[in-house]
Design a protein around this motif. Structure first.
Motif, mmCIF file in Angstrom:
data_model
loop_
_atom_site.group_PDB
_atom_site.id
_atom_site.type_symbol
_atom_site.label_atom_id
_atom_site.label_comp_id
_atom_site.label_asym_id
_atom_site.label_seq_id
_atom_site.Cartn_x
_atom_site.Cartn_y
_atom_site.Cartn_z
ATOM 1 N N LEU A 72 0.726 -1.172 -0.132
ATOM 2 C CA LEU A 72 0.040 -0.213 0.049
ATOM 3 C C LEU A 72 0.784 1.139 0.113
ATOM 4 O O LEU A 72 2.105 1.133 0.761
ATOM 5 N N ARG A 73 0.421 2.250 -0.690
ATOM 6 C CA ARG A 73 1.087 3.619 -0.655
ATOM 7 C C ARG A 73 0.266 4.511 0.023
ATOM 8 O O ARG A 73 -0.891 4.532 -0.263
ATOM 9 N N ALA A 74 0.918 5.469 0.580
ATOM 10 C CA ALA A 74 0.210 6.722 1.139
ATOM 11 C C ALA A 74 0.604 8.079 0.615
ATOM 12 O O ALA A 74 1.695 8.043 0.363
ATOM 13 N N SER A 75 -0.498 8.998 0.666
ATOM 14 C CA SER A 75 -0.028 10.468 0.492
ATOM 15 C C SER A 75 -0.543 11.373 1.539
ATOM 16 O O SER A 75 -1.579 10.806 2.292
ATOM 17 N N ALA A 76 -0.327 12.287 1.868
ATOM 18 C CA ALA A 76 -0.577 13.214 3.077
ATOM 19 C C ALA A 76 -0.023 14.522 3.080
ATOM 20 O O ALA A 76 0.839 14.921 2.191
ATOM 21 N N PHE A 77 -0.929 15.455 3.860
ATOM 22 C CA PHE A 77 -0.004 16.666 4.198
ATOM 23 C C PHE A 77 0.685 16.651 5.291
ATOM 24 O O PHE A 77 0.439 16.115 6.372
ATOM 25 N N LYS A 78 1.845 17.365 5.178
ATOM 26 C CA LYS A 78 2.561 17.537 6.519
ATOM 27 C C LYS A 78 2.369 19.028 7.292
ATOM 28 O O LYS A 78 2.243 19.931 6.657
ATOM 29 N N ILE A 117 -4.465 11.690 5.361
ATOM 30 C CA ILE A 117 -3.798 10.710 4.920
ATOM 31 C C ILE A 117 -4.804 9.800 3.776
ATOM 32 O O ILE A 117 -5.979 9.531 4.012
ATOM 33 N N GLU A 118 -4.178 9.475 2.670
ATOM 34 C CA GLU A 118 -5.049 8.927 1.712
ATOM 35 C C GLU A 118 -4.160 7.850 1.309
ATOM 36 O O GLU A 118 -2.983 7.776 0.958
ATOM 37 N N ILE A 119 -4.732 6.555 0.618
ATOM 38 C CA ILE A 119 -4.216 5.163 0.392
ATOM 39 C C ILE A 119 -4.396 4.763 -0.924
ATOM 40 O O ILE A 119 -5.380 5.093 -1.457
ATOM 41 N N PHE A 120 -3.031 4.357 -1.525
ATOM 42 C CA PHE A 120 -3.370 3.589 -2.758
ATOM 43 C C PHE A 120 -2.938 2.202 -2.602
ATOM 44 O O PHE A 120 -2.261 1.820 -1.620
ATOM 45 N N ARG A 121 -3.251 1.475 -3.362
ATOM 46 C CA ARG A 121 -2.978 -0.041 -3.499
ATOM 47 C C ARG A 121 -1.968 -0.385 -4.676
ATOM 48 O O ARG A 121 -2.207 -0.007 -5.814
#
Length: 238
Positions: A72-78, A117-121
């Motif tokens: 799984l991969r994730a993106s987010a704001f810091k 946080i948002e998730i990708f597969r």
């Protein structure tokens, strides 16, 4: 470069564990919340609470391990978020150090705080094809996907899918691009090596949002297509 939007962490966790495990977790949580001092003795309340939290921690750990392994991969704001801030991909090595709040879709530790946080597969790199594209007949901004269709969005609805289900959606999308969007459901499921020939069965667990936001029936019995608004209704059979 604009990133493909993923599924919020809270919803991705629910999709990841599957309907059966989620229902069991929900059952244990309700039992724990219903075990009041007036109705349940102390030892029994502890046993019920431990049963809930042990399962919760086990499932959360499996999810974090998938992030650490890159499945799984994730993106987010810091934080702190500033006017020029943008969403960033989060490296897989950092997850073992973070304390993840699944309900709030956030994580923090050692002075680092991630929000939204948002998730990708299975997304190993950002490709231009994943960015929002100009309007097209079958592949406009209402629909986007990663390379193997395990992370897809149709309008405001986002899904994380297994590789098998990704093959199903990929087949329907290909048909849409070729101008013949209607396909026989049983044939598509057989091609994706499903034993079941029922969409309701193979999409079990995808209820929020519903998998029916992705696929709709046509006027021909047994035929389905992607639920893209650009498609004109098919004529009724004679």
């Amino acid at each position: 470069m604009q990133l493909l939007r993923g599924v919020p962490l809270k919803e991705a966790f629910r999709q990841f564990v599957g309907q059966e495990a989620w229902c069991e977790l929900d059952r244990r949580q309700k039992a724990w919340q219903g075990a009041t001092p007036q109705t349940t003795d102390r030892d029994e309340r502890k046993r019920i609470g431990d049963a809930y939290w042990n399962l919760r921690f086990q499932l959360e750990r499996q999810f974090v391990e998938a992030l650490m392994a890159g499945r799984l991969r994730a993106s987010a704001f810091k934080r702190p978020v500033e006017p020029h801030s943008s969403r960033e991909f989060i490296g897989q090595d950092i997850w073992e150090l973070l304390e993840v709040d699944f309900e709030d879709s956030s994580a923090r530790n050692l002075g680092l705080e991630l929000v939204r946080i948002e998730i990708f597969r299975g997304l190993t790199e950002v490709r231009p094809a994943l960015a929002v594209a100009p309007p097209q007949v079958a592949d406009g901004p209402e629909f986007e996907h990663n390379e193997d269709y395990t992370s897809v969005r149709i309008r405001e609805h986002r899904f994380i899918l297994s590789q098998q289900l990704g093959k199903v959606i990929a087949r329907f999308h290909q048909a849409s691009l070729e101008g013949s969007p209607s396909l026989v459901a049983k044939a598509v499921l057989k091609e994706a090596q499903f034993k079941s020939d029922c969409f309701a069965s193979v999409f079990k667990g995808h209820t929020d949002p519903s998998w029916r936001e992705l696929l709709v029936t046509t006027s021909t019995r047994g035929h389905w297509r992607l639920n893209l608004l650009g498609h004109k209704p098919e004529p009724e059979p004679n």
